[in-house]
Design a protein around this motif. Sequence first.
Motif, PDB file in Angstrom:
ATOM      1  N   ALA A 242       8.051   3.069  -9.383  1.00 28.68           N
ATOM      2  CA  ALA A 242       8.306   1.782 -10.040  1.00 28.68           C
ATOM      3  C   ALA A 242       7.268   1.488 -11.121  1.00 28.68           C
ATOM      4  N   ALA A 243       6.062   2.073 -10.979  1.00 30.16           N
ATOM      5  CA  ALA A 243       4.963   1.798 -11.912  1.00 30.16           C
ATOM      6  C   ALA A 243       4.801   2.902 -12.956  1.00 30.16           C
ATOM      7  N   ARG A 244       5.840   3.692 -13.168  1.00 30.27           N
ATOM      8  CA  ARG A 244       5.683   4.843 -14.075  1.00 30.27           C
ATOM      9  C   ARG A 244       5.305   4.423 -15.493  1.00 30.27           C
ATOM     10  N   ASN A 245       5.680   3.222 -15.911  1.00 34.98           N
ATOM     11  CA  ASN A 245       5.316   2.766 -17.259  1.00 34.98           C
ATOM     12  C   ASN A 245       3.852   2.339 -17.356  1.00 34.98           C
ATOM     13  N   MET A 246       3.149   2.323 -16.224  1.00 33.95           N
ATOM     14  CA  MET A 246       1.732   1.941 -16.217  1.00 33.95           C
ATOM     15  C   MET A 246       0.817   3.165 -16.304  1.00 33.95           C
ATOM     16  N   ARG A 247       1.408   4.358 -16.399  1.00 34.22           N
ATOM     17  CA  ARG A 247       0.594   5.579 -16.481  1.00 34.22           C
ATOM     18  C   ARG A 247      -0.225   5.605 -17.757  1.00 34.22           C
ATOM     19  N   ARG A 248      -1.465   6.113 -17.620  1.00 32.89           N
ATOM     20  CA  ARG A 248      -2.346   6.229 -18.771  1.00 32.89           C
ATOM     21  C   ARG A 248      -3.037   7.603 -18.734  1.00 32.89           C
ATOM     22  N   PRO A 249      -3.174   8.269 -19.886  1.00 30.12           N
ATOM     23  CA  PRO A 249      -3.924   9.528 -19.911  1.00 30.12           C
ATOM     24  C   PRO A 249      -5.427   9.258 -19.800  1.00 30.12           C
ATOM     25  N   VAL A 266      -2.938   8.822 -15.041  1.00 30.51           N
ATOM     26  CA  VAL A 266      -3.420   7.968 -13.950  1.00 30.51           C
ATOM     27  C   VAL A 266      -2.631   6.665 -13.932  1.00 30.51           C
ATOM     28  N   THR A 267      -2.166   6.305 -12.736  1.00 32.85           N
ATOM     29  CA  THR A 267      -1.487   5.036 -12.514  1.00 32.85           C
ATOM     30  C   THR A 267      -2.242   4.270 -11.440  1.00 32.85           C
ATOM     31  N   ALA A 268      -2.626   3.038 -11.726  1.00 31.72           N
ATOM     32  CA  ALA A 268      -3.361   2.216 -10.762  1.00 31.72           C
ATOM     33  C   ALA A 268      -2.595   0.921 -10.506  1.00 31.72           C
ATOM     34  N   VAL A 269      -2.261   0.690  -9.238  1.00 28.20           N
ATOM     35  CA  VAL A 269      -1.485  -0.495  -8.850  1.00 28.20           C
ATOM     36  C   VAL A 269      -2.231  -1.205  -7.729  1.00 28.20           C
ATOM     37  N   GLN A 270      -2.451  -2.496  -7.893  1.00 33.59           N
ATOM     38  CA  GLN A 270      -3.073  -3.282  -6.825  1.00 33.59           C
ATOM     39  C   GLN A 270      -2.076  -3.468  -5.691  1.00 33.59           C
ATOM     40  N   VAL A 271      -2.524  -3.167  -4.469  1.00 37.34           N
ATOM     41  CA  VAL A 271      -1.638  -3.246  -3.307  1.00 37.34           C
ATOM     42  C   VAL A 271      -2.363  -3.914  -2.148  1.00 37.34           C
ATOM     43  N   GLY A 272      -1.578  -4.254  -1.148  1.00 37.44           N
ATOM     44  CA  GLY A 272      -2.121  -4.822   0.069  1.00 37.44           C
ATOM     45  C   GLY A 272      -1.563  -4.121   1.284  1.00 37.44           C
ATOM     46  N   GLY A 279      -7.465  -7.177   2.431  1.00 35.31           N
ATOM     47  CA  GLY A 279      -6.413  -8.041   1.905  1.00 35.31           C
ATOM     48  C   GLY A 279      -5.586  -7.349   0.845  1.00 35.31           C
ATOM     49  N   GLY A 280      -5.464  -7.970  -0.314  1.00 38.41           N
ATOM     50  CA  GLY A 280      -4.692  -7.377  -1.401  1.00 38.41           C
ATOM     51  C   GLY A 280      -5.561  -6.748  -2.466  1.00 38.41           C
ATOM     52  N   ARG A 281      -6.752  -6.332  -2.108  1.00 38.35           N
ATOM     53  CA  ARG A 281      -7.706  -5.838  -3.102  1.00 38.35           C
ATOM     54  C   ARG A 281      -7.761  -4.319  -3.178  1.00 38.35           C
ATOM     55  N   LEU A 282      -6.881  -3.629  -2.513  1.00 39.41           N
ATOM     56  CA  LEU A 282      -6.860  -2.173  -2.592  1.00 39.41           C
ATOM     57  C   LEU A 282      -6.127  -1.718  -3.844  1.00 39.41           C
ATOM     58  N   LEU A 283      -6.479  -0.546  -4.312  1.00 41.62           N
ATOM     59  CA  LEU A 283      -5.768   0.076  -5.423  1.00 41.62           C
ATOM     60  C   LEU A 283      -5.069   1.333  -4.936  1.00 41.62           C
ATOM     61  N   LEU A 284      -3.796   1.428  -5.256  1.00 42.37           N
ATOM     62  CA  LEU A 284      -3.057   2.676  -5.087  1.00 42.37           C
ATOM     63  C   LEU A 284      -3.147   3.411  -6.417  1.00 42.37           C
ATOM     64  N   VAL A 285      -3.708   4.621  -6.395  1.00 42.99           N
ATOM     65  CA  VAL A 285      -3.935   5.369  -7.624  1.00 42.99           C
ATOM     66  C   VAL A 285      -3.181   6.695  -7.551  1.00 42.99           C
ATOM     67  N   GLY A 286      -2.355   6.932  -8.553  1.00 41.81           N
ATOM     68  CA  GLY A 286      -1.678   8.215  -8.670  1.00 41.81           C
ATOM     69  C   GLY A 286      -2.349   9.050  -9.744  1.00 41.81           C
ATOM     70  N   VAL A 287      -2.628  10.322  -9.415  1.00 40.92           N
ATOM     71  CA  VAL A 287      -3.265  11.236 -10.358  1.00 40.92           C
ATOM     72  C   VAL A 287      -2.341  12.428 -10.552  1.00 40.92           C
ATOM     73  N   GLY A 288      -1.799  12.576 -11.763  1.00 37.52           N
ATOM     74  CA  GLY A 288      -0.847  13.647 -12.022  1.00 37.52           C
ATOM     75  C   GLY A 288      -1.219  14.471 -13.240  1.00 37.52           C
ATOM     76  N   ASP A 289      -0.600  15.642 -13.340  1.00 38.78           N
ATOM     77  CA  ASP A 289      -0.790  16.498 -14.512  1.00 38.78           C
ATOM     78  C   ASP A 289      -0.006  15.939 -15.699  1.00 38.78           C
ATOM     79  N   ASP A 306     -11.891  -1.394 -12.543  1.00 38.15           N
ATOM     80  CA  ASP A 306     -12.484  -0.718 -13.698  1.00 38.15           C
ATOM     81  C   ASP A 306     -13.021   0.661 -13.351  1.00 38.15           C
ATOM     82  N   ARG A 307     -13.011   1.017 -12.044  1.00 39.71           N
ATOM     83  CA  ARG A 307     -13.396   2.365 -11.638  1.00 39.71           C
ATOM     84  C   ARG A 307     -12.195   3.277 -11.434  1.00 39.71           C
ATOM     85  N   ALA A 308     -10.997   2.777 -11.643  1.00 37.70           N
ATOM     86  CA  ALA A 308      -9.792   3.575 -11.386  1.00 37.70           C
ATOM     87  C   ALA A 308      -9.761   4.836 -12.238  1.00 37.70           C
ATOM     88  N   MET A 309     -10.311   4.752 -13.451  1.00 37.33           N
ATOM     89  CA  MET A 309     -10.270   5.904 -14.337  1.00 37.33           C
ATOM     90  C   MET A 309     -11.222   7.019 -13.892  1.00 37.33           C
TER      91      MET A 309
END
Length: 376
Positions: A242-249, A266-272, A279-289, A306-309
Amino acid sequence: MLNDLCDPLFRSLRRSDQRRRGVEYIQGLLSTRGRKSIRNMAALIGGSGTGQSLHHFICSSTWDWMPVRQAMSQYVIRHAPPLAWVARPMTIPKVGQHSVGVSRYFSPDEGQALNAQRAIGVWAVSDQVSAPLNWQLHLPQTWIKDGLRRNQASIPCEIEPETLSDCVLNACREMLAGWGLPSRPVVVDIGEADPLDTINGLSAEGIPSLVKITGELPLTVTDPGLTGHGAHLLPAADIMRAARNMRRPVQWREHDPRPMLRTSLVTAVQVGVPGSRTGGRLLLVGVGDTDRRRPPELWLTDLPRDRAMSVPQLSSLSQRVERSFDEVSSQVGIRDYVGRSYSGWHRHVTLASAAHTVAVLSAAARTRPDRADQAS
């Protein structure tokens, strides 16, 4: 390098003969070819009664391995300041049922049942060096609840049954809360450890972490940038789609086996997570080629956004530890202990970790002559 490390390493051992045996044991691990049994090492070292003395030093002596690990940790961080700590599982296949902690379990990686000891190691990883600093032997209930086996293996009475997540937490707590080591993220890539128990336990200790997860883990979306998905739990893989448009190189530097620039999406989405301490302060991070041929690796972290990258570089450290284990730890015999005692196992892996440290710091000094005076 060996002498330089062994002076602080064995300072907590009161007797000179114990300190001498410690140096000999590490020398044996570094120099003996093939299996690092006490008999093989004694044959290389030589001297009357060497085998018996080494056996007593490891299996029956009273010296405490924890101050030795602490001294080794302080030495490592002085010579190779860590980027992160990495928690890694170690499996030691065994024949029979007498080695402390051995049990039969199904290994997803091997796709079959194994008779083995299992342990968790916590490693320091710098830009050049990976070294194991602390170990937790997993003891299943079949050992903890069996009084005869406990007595035969001399398992301390305060040891209770633990999950692999408990092993990660206890190993990290020992070294980070008690040894004065710097605060760094703990990278955890252990398929059989519960990711939520792990991240919640470390967070409760004030230890930031990055934990690899599967796409099936249910999470709730709390990210204001991804609307329309926060009403119910969703598998992590569905959130990433669902967050594919949030991907960043993201460009990052890989140091092993040689420095090189890499690019990841890299895609970073705040999740709970319901009931989570974070609480809701976790980040789900996807790392792809960048070619997008494979699904992205999924990581859960309590690092700030700001550390997701930095996640691509941090997540790559677990692979560096795997290579270092295969190329160095296995070669110095970290899995070669054949005794049955709990304390003997811990003393052996402590000194094998010291042998690993000598090997990798010596190699780093040879490849970087301009810093050799700092690593010797």
